[in-house]
Design a protein around this motif. Structure first.
Motif, PDB file in Angstrom:
ATOM      1  N   MET A 380       0.825  -1.209   0.000  1.00 24.83           N
ATOM      2  CA  MET A 380       0.000   0.000   0.000  1.00 24.83           C
ATOM      3  C   MET A 380       0.856   1.254   0.000  1.00 24.83           C
ATOM      4  SD  MET A 380      -3.311  -0.344  -0.199  1.00 24.83           S
ATOM      5  CE  MET A 380      -3.971   1.094   0.603  1.00 24.83           C
ATOM      6  N   ASP A 381       1.963   1.225   0.720  1.00 21.70           N
ATOM      7  CA  ASP A 381       2.867   2.382   0.723  1.00 21.70           C
ATOM      8  C   ASP A 381       3.348   2.697  -0.695  1.00 21.70           C
ATOM      9  OD1 ASP A 381       2.650   2.657   3.448  1.00 21.70           O
ATOM     10  OD2 ASP A 381       4.454   1.497   3.890  1.00 21.70           O
ATOM     11  N   LEU A 382       3.711   1.660  -1.439  1.00 18.62           N
ATOM     12  CA  LEU A 382       4.199   1.868  -2.800  1.00 18.62           C
ATOM     13  C   LEU A 382       3.060   2.257  -3.744  1.00 18.62           C
ATOM     14  CD1 LEU A 382       6.779  -1.053  -3.087  1.00 18.62           C
ATOM     15  CD2 LEU A 382       7.257   1.398  -2.947  1.00 18.62           C
ATOM     16  N   ASN A 389       2.569  10.043  -7.754  1.00 22.59           N
ATOM     17  CA  ASN A 389       3.457  10.365  -8.884  1.00 22.59           C
ATOM     18  C   ASN A 389       2.757  10.289 -10.232  1.00 22.59           C
ATOM     19  OD1 ASN A 389       5.593  10.766  -7.121  1.00 22.59           O
ATOM     20  ND2 ASN A 389       6.298   8.651  -7.283  1.00 22.59           N
ATOM     21  N   ALA A 390       1.748   9.421 -10.335  1.00 23.18           N
ATOM     22  CA  ALA A 390       1.136   9.186 -11.638  1.00 23.18           C
ATOM     23  C   ALA A 390      -0.049  10.095 -11.919  1.00 23.18           C
ATOM     24  CB  ALA A 390       0.691   7.725 -11.748  1.00 23.18           C
ATOM     25  N   MET A 391      -0.633  10.687 -10.861  1.00 25.45           N
ATOM     26  CA  MET A 391      -1.867  11.444 -11.056  1.00 25.45           C
ATOM     27  C   MET A 391      -1.620  12.941 -11.016  1.00 25.45           C
ATOM     28  SD  MET A 391      -3.517   8.817 -11.572  1.00 25.45           S
ATOM     29  CE  MET A 391      -5.021   9.679 -11.997  1.00 25.45           C
ATOM     30  N   ARG A 392      -2.688  13.683 -11.340  1.00 26.19           N
ATOM     31  CA  ARG A 392      -2.617  15.138 -11.404  1.00 26.19           C
ATOM     32  C   ARG A 392      -2.733  15.741 -10.006  1.00 26.19           C
ATOM     33  NH1 ARG A 392      -7.920  15.628 -14.840  1.00 26.19           N
ATOM     34  NH2 ARG A 392      -8.468  14.322 -13.035  1.00 26.19           N
ATOM     35  N   ILE A 424      -1.465   3.866 -12.845  1.00 26.57           N
ATOM     36  CA  ILE A 424      -1.091   3.700 -11.423  1.00 26.57           C
ATOM     37  C   ILE A 424      -0.515   2.313 -11.186  1.00 26.57           C
ATOM     38  CG2 ILE A 424      -2.021   3.509  -9.083  1.00 26.57           C
ATOM     39  CD1 ILE A 424      -4.054   5.715  -9.901  1.00 26.57           C
ATOM     40  N   LEU A 425      -1.211   1.270 -11.670  1.00 25.97           N
ATOM     41  CA  LEU A 425      -0.747  -0.101 -11.436  1.00 25.97           C
ATOM     42  C   LEU A 425       0.566  -0.374 -12.149  1.00 25.97           C
ATOM     43  CD1 LEU A 425      -4.084  -2.133 -11.597  1.00 25.97           C
ATOM     44  CD2 LEU A 425      -2.722  -1.537  -9.586  1.00 25.97           C
ATOM     45  N   SER A 426       0.743   0.232 -13.322  1.00 27.08           N
ATOM     46  CA  SER A 426       1.998   0.048 -14.056  1.00 27.08           C
ATOM     47  C   SER A 426       3.169   0.634 -13.285  1.00 27.08           C
ATOM     48  CB  SER A 426       1.883   0.704 -15.438  1.00 27.08           C
ATOM     49  OG  SER A 426       3.120   0.627 -16.133  1.00 27.08           O
ATOM     50  N   LEU A 427       2.987   1.860 -12.770  1.00 30.72           N
ATOM     51  CA  LEU A 427       4.053   2.486 -12.003  1.00 30.72           C
ATOM     52  C   LEU A 427       4.303   1.730 -10.699  1.00 30.72           C
ATOM     53  CD1 LEU A 427       6.032   4.825 -11.819  1.00 30.72           C
ATOM     54  CD2 LEU A 427       4.214   6.207 -10.768  1.00 30.72           C
ATOM     55  N   PHE A 428       3.237   1.210 -10.116  1.00 32.48           N
ATOM     56  CA  PHE A 428       3.372   0.422  -8.891  1.00 32.48           C
ATOM     57  C   PHE A 428       4.227  -0.829  -9.135  1.00 32.48           C
ATOM     58  CE2 PHE A 428       1.560  -3.379  -6.792  1.00 32.48           C
ATOM     59  CZ  PHE A 428       1.988  -3.147  -5.501  1.00 32.48           C
ATOM     60  N   ARG A 429       3.946  -1.527 -10.218  1.00 33.62           N
ATOM     61  CA  ARG A 429       4.657  -2.783 -10.493  1.00 33.62           C
ATOM     62  C   ARG A 429       6.128  -2.547 -10.842  1.00 33.62           C
ATOM     63  NH1 ARG A 429      -0.412  -3.969 -13.370  1.00 33.62           N
ATOM     64  NH2 ARG A 429      -1.668  -5.347 -12.038  1.00 33.62           N
ATOM     65  N   GLU A 437      -1.197  -8.522  -5.139  1.00 33.98           N
ATOM     66  CA  GLU A 437      -1.879  -8.030  -6.334  1.00 33.98           C
ATOM     67  C   GLU A 437      -3.019  -7.105  -5.919  1.00 33.98           C
ATOM     68  OE1 GLU A 437      -1.130  -8.463  -9.466  1.00 33.98           O
ATOM     69  OE2 GLU A 437       0.578  -9.795  -9.088  1.00 33.98           O
ATOM     70  N   PHE A 438      -3.269  -6.111  -6.775  1.00 33.32           N
ATOM     71  CA  PHE A 438      -4.362  -5.182  -6.528  1.00 33.32           C
ATOM     72  C   PHE A 438      -5.426  -5.321  -7.606  1.00 33.32           C
ATOM     73  CE2 PHE A 438      -1.203  -3.054  -3.915  1.00 33.32           C
ATOM     74  CZ  PHE A 438      -1.967  -2.607  -2.842  1.00 33.32           C
ATOM     75  N   SER A 439      -6.671  -5.350  -7.170  1.00 24.62           N
ATOM     76  CA  SER A 439      -7.794  -5.222  -8.093  1.00 24.62           C
ATOM     77  C   SER A 439      -8.369  -3.825  -7.927  1.00 24.62           C
ATOM     78  CB  SER A 439      -8.866  -6.273  -7.783  1.00 24.62           C
ATOM     79  OG  SER A 439      -9.366  -6.081  -6.468  1.00 24.62           O
ATOM     80  N   PHE A 440      -9.176  -3.393  -8.878  1.00 29.22           N
ATOM     81  CA  PHE A 440      -9.764  -2.064  -8.737  1.00 29.22           C
ATOM     82  C   PHE A 440     -11.166  -2.045  -9.326  1.00 29.22           C
ATOM     83  CE2 PHE A 440      -7.729  -1.894 -12.903  1.00 29.22           C
ATOM     84  CZ  PHE A 440      -8.670  -1.222 -13.688  1.00 29.22           C
TER      85      PHE A 440
END
Length: 453
Positions: A380-382, A389-392, A424-429, A437-440
């Motif tokens: 969750m921290d990452l 970092n990825a959002m506006r 977001i998930l791409s930058l996280f990975r 793993e995260f679902s959304f």
């Protein structure tokens, strides 16, 4: 077998009384008032036959002494007297005797009167015991209605009534309003048993700081209250508040909860900040709100907040100054990360804009699929860093729990929301190499009226 104490300075009278009663009762016989009082120091007979005319201490004096002794004052007394004068009889009854028997006595009459008195005394004892039980039952019921079942603390109804009465008598004191920061995460991650244990520990920390005159209360959920009754300084209260926060901090650390939980305390002073319970409660609640909005895990006095407001009212600022003050803690880069408790202010503001302007707003909810909460916390921290970092800078995010994070995306349609989630998930990975793993899920925000429908 019931015991009767016979007090008479005439040995023949003692012998006659013993002969008349010994087949029905256990008999103890003494020859003087002094001997009777000595006997009663270690014995509790069921009835006393007391001669009036005795040397050194007569029967009246003996009865007066018995009335002073708590353990003896309820023992029924029958006077023995050769005087059948009406004034003597009245004096006997006035002193507390239940009857008197004339000498020389008739055995059948003596047994009859003693039997009647003992029967009445047995009835009195039974009624007294029933009354005591009923009083205890009512007291227990009242205590149960006034106490919190989980912690044993007083509830709000009792506290409002008791503290309100203290304030009406101009009693000084300080009211603490407290709650557990991020308590819901403890229940969500570790279960309600752990949550209950935490609340009980919270109650214990409060009891350790409270004195016999203080009122310790669980309002409900993770909200607690203490009224410290008496004259204290603010330094005294600072020490108490710091001790509560420290005690609970130690408990949470020992419990190894990965929830970032802590305690926030709002403090109001009786008479100074308010003179009645409702006003004092509201003042302490405002002080607590200040703590919740300014980092939590601390305490704050309502009077300090009032002083700051008074200080502001004595000077004026232009819009440039206010903009500088309000934005000084915002770096202005990436999504705005806040606490979930504060997110509802932003959420409802955006929802009003949606209702008024019909602008597209979508929300994302990321959920970690991990049984190991420690691993999920690390992930969750990452993920939070990836959102930032990825959002506006107009996007807003907050953790709902140690396994879920919500993102609000203003002025975004569904396709853009899907793209944002993938980014977001791409930058996280890229930065995470664990197994979580995260679902959304994605949902469009609706205005207030639409939400009600």
């Amino acid at each position: 077998m019931k015991q009767i104490l016979i007090v008479d300075d005439n040995k023949m009278n003692l012998a006659a009384a013993k002969n008349a009663l010994s087949d029905l009762y256990k008999i103890a016989a003494v020859l003087s008032g002094g001997q009777a009082l000595k006997f009663l120091e270690n014995n509790q007979p069921d009835l006393i036959l007391l001669d009036i005319n005795m040397p050194e201490m007569d029967g009246f004096a003996v009865l007066e002494e018995l009335q002073k002794k708590g353990q003896c004052r309820h023992i029924p007394v029958i006077f023995l007297t050769a005087d059948n004068d009406a004034a003597t009889e009245a004096h006997c009854l006035k002193l507390g005797a239940l009857d008197f028997i004339e000498k020389p006595f008739v055995p059948e009459v003596m047994r009859s009167r003693i039997g009647r008195i003992l029967e009445l005394e047995e009835l009195r004892k039974n009624l007294a015991e029933r009354l005591d039980r009923k009083i205890k039952e009512v007291s227990d019921m009242k205590n149960k209605s006034y106490t919190d079942a989980l912690t044993g603390l007083w509830n709000r109804a009792y506290t409002e009534e008791t503290v309100g009465a203290m304030l009406q008598n101009n009693s000084g004191g300080f009211l603490f309003m407290m709650d557990m920061d991020n308590f819901k995460a403890i229940n969500d991650i570790y279960g309600h048993i752990a949550g209950d244990r935490t609340l009980q520990a919270f109650a214990g920390a409060l009891k350790r700081q409270a004195g016999p005159k203080d009122v310790v209360c669980r309002i409900g959920g993770d909200e607690f209250m203490i009224f410290f009754a008496g004259e204290f300084t603010k330094d005294d209260m600072c020490s108490r508040a710091a001790a509560i926060i420290s005690d609970m901090g130690a408990f949470l650390q020992e419990s190894r909860f990965e929830t970032n939980s802590s305690v926030s305390v709002g403090i109001a002073q009786a008479v100074v900040d308010a003179e009645d319970f409702t006003s004092l409660y509201n003042a302490a609640d405002k002080a607590l709100y200040y703590v919740k909005q300014n980092g939590k895990n601390a305490y704050h006095f309502f009077s300090d907040h009032s002083a700051e407001q008074a200080k502001r009212s004595s000077r004026f600022a232009d819009l440039h100054t206010l903009h500088s003050l309000l934005s000084r803690t915002d770096a202005g880069k990436g999504a705005y990360i806040t606490e979930f408790d504060s997110l509802h202010h932003v959420y409802n503001f955006i929802r009003r804009l949606v209702e008024r302007k019909n602008c597209p707003v979508h929300t994302l909810l990321f959920t970690a699929a991990a049984p190991d909460h420690i691993a999920a916390e690390e992930a969750m921290d990452l993920l939070e860093q990836a959102v930032k970092n990825a959002m506006r800078c107009v996007d807003v995010a907050a953790r709902y729990s140690a396994a879920q994070l919500m993102v609000v995306l203003p002025d975004t349609d569904r396709e853009q929301a899907d793209t944002a989630a993938a980014r977001i998930l791409s930058l996280f990975r890229e930065n995470y190499h664990g197994t979580v793993e995260f679902s959304f899920e994605i949902r469009r925000m609706e205005g207030k009226q639409a939400a009600i429908k």
